[in-house]
Write a protein that holds these residues in place. Structure first.
Motif, PDB file in Angstrom:
ATOM      1  N   SER A   2       0.727  -1.272  -0.095  1.00  0.00           N
ATOM      2  CA  SER A   2       0.188  -0.046  -0.101  1.00  0.00           C
ATOM      3  C   SER A   2       0.855   1.166  -0.151  1.00  0.00           C
ATOM      4  O   SER A   2       0.550   2.471  -0.540  1.00  0.00           O
ATOM      5  N   LEU A  12       1.870   1.746  -3.419  1.00  0.00           N
ATOM      6  CA  LEU A  12       0.821   2.334  -4.343  1.00  0.00           C
ATOM      7  C   LEU A  12       0.674   3.560  -4.269  1.00  0.00           C
ATOM      8  O   LEU A  12       0.571   4.484  -4.982  1.00  0.00           O
ATOM      9  N   ARG A  13       0.896   3.978  -2.930  1.00  0.00           N
ATOM     10  CA  ARG A  13       0.724   5.450  -2.561  1.00  0.00           C
ATOM     11  C   ARG A  13       1.499   6.227  -3.108  1.00  0.00           C
ATOM     12  O   ARG A  13       1.427   7.486  -3.707  1.00  0.00           O
ATOM     13  N   LEU A  14       2.917   5.971  -3.075  1.00  0.00           N
ATOM     14  CA  LEU A  14       3.978   6.808  -3.798  1.00  0.00           C
ATOM     15  C   LEU A  14       3.801   6.873  -5.295  1.00  0.00           C
ATOM     16  O   LEU A  14       4.029   7.747  -5.889  1.00  0.00           O
ATOM     17  N   LEU A  25       1.064   6.387  -7.110  1.00  0.00           N
ATOM     18  CA  LEU A  25      -0.299   7.039  -7.466  1.00  0.00           C
ATOM     19  C   LEU A  25      -0.055   8.626  -7.072  1.00  0.00           C
ATOM     20  O   LEU A  25      -0.495   9.441  -7.939  1.00  0.00           O
ATOM     21  N   SER A  78      -6.169  -6.187  -9.290  1.00  0.00           N
ATOM     22  CA  SER A  78      -7.262  -5.602  -8.558  1.00  0.00           C
ATOM     23  C   SER A  78      -7.282  -4.063  -8.508  1.00  0.00           C
ATOM     24  O   SER A  78      -8.145  -3.288  -8.363  1.00  0.00           O
ATOM     25  N   GLN A  79      -6.072  -3.357  -8.460  1.00  0.00           N
ATOM     26  CA  GLN A  79      -6.198  -1.963  -8.519  1.00  0.00           C
ATOM     27  C   GLN A  79      -6.602  -1.348  -9.930  1.00  0.00           C
ATOM     28  O   GLN A  79      -7.391  -0.498  -9.958  1.00  0.00           O
ATOM     29  N   GLU A 105      -6.803   0.391 -12.536  1.00  0.00           N
ATOM     30  CA  GLU A 105      -6.543   1.480 -13.283  1.00  0.00           C
ATOM     31  C   GLU A 105      -5.316   2.321 -12.512  1.00  0.00           C
ATOM     32  O   GLU A 105      -4.779   2.113 -11.547  1.00  0.00           O
ATOM     33  N   ASN A 138      -6.598 -15.363  -8.179  1.00  0.00           N
ATOM     34  CA  ASN A 138      -5.829 -14.628  -7.480  1.00  0.00           C
ATOM     35  C   ASN A 138      -4.325 -14.541  -8.125  1.00  0.00           C
ATOM     36  O   ASN A 138      -3.476 -13.993  -7.284  1.00  0.00           O
TER      37      ASN A 138
END
Lengths: 325, 490
Positions: free
Chosen positions: A197, A200-202, A204, A220-221, A223, A294
């Motif tokens: 996470s 992903l944060r960095l 995005l 699952s993200q 986009e 998965n």
């Protein structure tokens, strides 16, 4: 019939003999081992907090084994997070080495050894086997100018350390990235990000350019991310357009298997009994379906082969660990 | 959205919500047992549930768990959950002076207010807020945490030197373990024991609960805490008196909760110190001042709603508890993130509706039970402390299934006792322990990012703002003192 087969032997002697033969057969046969092992509930130590992949896979396989009575005793999952896995290893060591307490881990274990964390080595374990695994991707933001891995590498070669890679230093994303960097001859700048996470944060938020994600995390993200390369041995059905590193000419793969381990002194028959149950569980259609959904691959690698594979991977990791300050 | 509420009005789901919230309150009220732990333990039970049912139960536990912590924080000076640390500052003095019920009632009112305000942001502005918080990189995180650390000085009651000393000591205990910025062990003295550092839970339980148990066991209580019967001491005018505080604290709580990796305990702290600094009589904080309870309890509940925003809109958990919630959804093949609203709107809206209802259920349960809860203080101390001590041991052990943590808990109990004996405050100690690892990691990440260039900070407007606020916080008390001295001279 027995009278004909054994003339002159008294009924009494025969009975005893048959009893001994039967008992002998029971003791040496695989069927009987199931009766003597496991004799107590089996404890599976997971060196992470509940909820992650390693924990979920352990719980699902354990559930499947219970459901089908593939082992005659209940199975309990115990989470022992912390100490780069040392807490879980220590927990396993406190119980007798008889297969009633085992570990479910993945190749982060090898990294802990390569980084000399945790005071344990591969010699302390006996491998029960791999039950499938999953491979990661390297992704950039979808607004990134780099459409392919080659474009990205070309840029990095002209501008060494010109792009920021989000990694947890000394964790899988760091090592997989470093293997690719070593193979292709480029260098990135790192920023600390210890979880999927955080990475992903960095990405995005535009605070990092490149990050590694589990294929399932990427899918699952859905986009905002553009995958450049997949580190599996073959392309993944759910993302057929993403090339593997091997296809692109870099000899880098990472399969991060679900790895089952027992203490080194565990009797081979006990390891085999658990292995047999796990092998059945990983072939179960429901489990296979879950794995596929998965982006995990469901396969079975036995104890010996998995240990050989792990030793080989460890050598690779050690050479990279040596380059870390 | 309306559909989501319709779905939740299924009696079976409502029952799960009541069950989860009730369990959460009870577990949250016991020092040593936390909402995170409860959720982790019930997670396996949800494997076979419908996803909406699973998430309803877990959200109830989350809201109940954060709210229940105020009970023991007020009555016994033991924060039931890390998020209620600041509630002990004013809650316990109030209880000591015979206003236990009032303190609990205020705490409940504040909790619900914080929950509902953050729910409005969750329901109304999720995507926009999530995208805004996303811009925050290491520099912003570092300066934000620095600001909280500086506010620490403002938080200190009595001697500033002792407060800073306590904070530095807390920071020192946060050093051993794996250094995340290089992946190597440091200050572990080659033991596995220190490899994961000192865990937050054992340190917290030790410093607050164990030291309090030891103190209570050693000395008989000076004064019997009176529990008034009859109507609950909350009136309409409280809404007017505490309204602005609740609104401000809700905003702070939502905002801090929104930032991934920073949870309710930090939200409560930031909101408490802000209230203290804006207050006309800051000296009253820490002595049983009502706004202190309101600020902390509003913010820690608001932080839940804030943390749910990045969770459902981007799949980024705002706290450890939320990471487990993501795990729960993953089991059902649902990944929170931008696609959740498209692919499984019933889950996304289910979470939002469940959060709203959980706050209402929490209000009803706690309000209904407050009189019985307050009776806790009437139970003979020896028995009560024994039970709590047992839970403290269980809780410390269960977090990592490691007995080492129990020793850490006992050790920090003695540390806490020692600190109090020489009148060094515990608050700054624990807060230094909690904040310094984040500050360190983010600062080092910032410097990695800029290749060691400190000036890169000045490219980040938010970081500059936080830095200025930190400096102002430091400069304000001496300036205010000098100003008022001058005024007196004239």
């Amino acid at each position: 019939m027995s009278k004909i087969a054994m003339p002159g032997v008294s009924r009494r002697v025969f009975t005893i003999g048959a009893g001994v033969a039967l008992a002998g057969g029971v003791l040496s046969g695989g069927q009987a081992m199931a009766q003597t092992f496991p004799s107590r509930p089996i404890k599976i130590c997971v060196p992470f907090k509940p909820g992650g992949r390693t924990d979920l896979v352990a719980r699902m396989l354990a559930e499947k084994i219970k459901e089908n009575d593939w082992l005659p005793q209940p199975i309990a999952i115990v989470n022992a997070d912390g100490g780069a896995g040392a807490n879980a290893v220590n927990m396993m060591k406190r119980d007798p080495a008889d297969g009633h307490t085992i570990l479910h881990w993945q190749h982060q274990l090898l990294i802990a050894i390569a980084m000399e964390l945790g005071n344990f080595s591969l010699d302390q374990f006996k491998s029960i086997g791999y039950t499938g695994g999953g491979s990661p991707i390297w992704a950039v933001h979808e607004d990134s100018p780099y459409q392919t891995l080659d474009e990205l590498i070309a840029y990095l070669k002209d501008n060494p350390r010109g792009l920021v890679e989000a990694v947890g230093i000394g964790t899988i994303p760091h090592f997989v990235g470093a293997m690719l960097a070593q193979s292709a001859g480029f260098e990135t700048r790192y920023v600390t990000a210890n979880s999927g996470s955080d990475r992903l944060r960095l990405i995005l938020g535009g605070n990092a350019d490149i990050a590694l994600f589990a294929a399932s995390e990427y899918l699952s993200q859905g986009e905002n991310l553009r995958p450049l390369v997949y580190f599996g041995t073959e392309r993944l059905a759910q993302m057929p357009d993403v090339p593997t590193a091997t296809e692109l000419g870099y000899d880098v793969t990472w399969a991060n298997p679900n790895w089952w381990l027992a203490p080194a002194d565990t009797p081979d028959e006990h390891v085999a009994a658990i292995g047999a149950a796990l092998e059945k569980a990983i072939a179960d259609p429901e489990i296979v379906q879950y794995f596929e959904e998965n982006t995990l691959e469901a396969y079975w690698v036995n104890g010996e082969d998995s240990m050989a594979d792990a030793r080989q991977t460890l050598e690779q990791l050690k050479s990279i660990a040596a380059t870390i300050g | 959205m309306i559909d989501a509420f319709h779905v939740l009005f299924d009696w079976h789901l409502l029952m799960l919500l009541v069950l989860g919230t009730g369990l959460g309150i009870v577990i949250g009220a016991i020092p040593g047992l936390t909402a995170t732990m409860l959720i982790a333990l019930t997670l396996p039970l949800t494997f076979h549930m419908e996803p909406v049912a699973a998430i309803t139960l877990l959200i109830g536990e989350y809201v109940g768990g954060i709210s229940g912590g105020l009970i023991t924080a007020i009555l016994l000076r033991m924060p039931g959950t890390p998020a209620s640390i600041v509630t002990t500052f004013d809650g316990y003095p109030m209880a000591r002076s015979g206003r236990a019920e009032r303190a609990i009632a205020l705490g409940i009112m504040a909790s619900v207010a914080g929950g509902l305000v953050s729910w409005m942001f969750l329901a109304g502005m999720s995507p926009a807020l999530a995208r805004f918080a996303l811009q925050f990189g290491p520099w912003e995180y570092f300066t934000l945490v620095l600001m909280a650390l500086v506010m620490l000085a403002a938080l200190t009651q009595g001697s500033l030197v002792k407060g800073l000393l306590a904070a530095v000591l807390g920071m020192a205990f946060a050093l051993p373990g794996i250094d995340n910025s290089v992946g190597r062990a440091r200050l572990t003295f080659d033991t596995d024991f220190l490899l994961s550092g000192f865990g937050l839970l054992p340190v917290l339980i030790g410093a607050f609960a164990i030291s309090q148990i030891l103190r209570d066991a050693a000395a008989p209580p000076l004064k019997k805490i009176e529990v008034p019967k009859g109507r609950l001491p909350i009136h309409m005018r409280d809404l007017r008196t505490h309204g602005p505080n609740m609104l401000r604290s809700s905003l702070i709580g939502t905002w801090v909760g929104l930032l991934p990796g920073i949870g309710g305990n930090i939200a409560a702290l930031v909101s408490y110190t802000t209230s203290k600094q804006l207050s006309r009589d800051p000296a009253k904080f820490g002595t049983g001042h009502e706004p202190g309870i309101v600020a902390g309890e509003t913010a820690n509940n608001a932080a839940i709603g804030g943390a749910l925003i990045p969770l459902i809109t981007m799949g980024i958990p705002g706290s450890v508890t939320e990471a487990i919630l993501i795990g729960a959804l993953t089991i059902h093949q649902l990944q929170p993130g931008p696609l959740l609203f498209q692919n499984s709107p019933e889950i996304a809206y289910g979470i939002i509706a469940a959060y709203f209802l959980a706050n209402i259920v929490m209000l009803v349960l706690m309000w209904g039970a407050v009189r019985w809860i307050a009776q806790l203080v009437r139970i003979p101390k020896a028995g009560l402390l024994g039970v709590i001590l047992m839970f403290c041991v269980l809780g410390s052990y269960a977090a990592n299934s490691s007995f080492n943590d129990v020793w850490v808990m006992i050790g920090f109990g003695l540390v806490g006792l020692g600190l109090e004996a020489v009148r060094v405050p515990l608050g700054p100690f624990v807060i230094g322990f909690v904040l310094s690892p984040i500050a360190e990691e983010q600062l080092r990440a910032s410097l990695m990012l800029s290749d060691g260039d400190w000036l890169a900070l000045f490219d980040r407007p938010w970081a500059i703002l936080f830095l200025i606020l930190s400096l102002a916080t430091l400069a304000w008390p001496p300036m205010a003192a000098r100003l008022s001295a001058r005024r007196r001279q004239i």
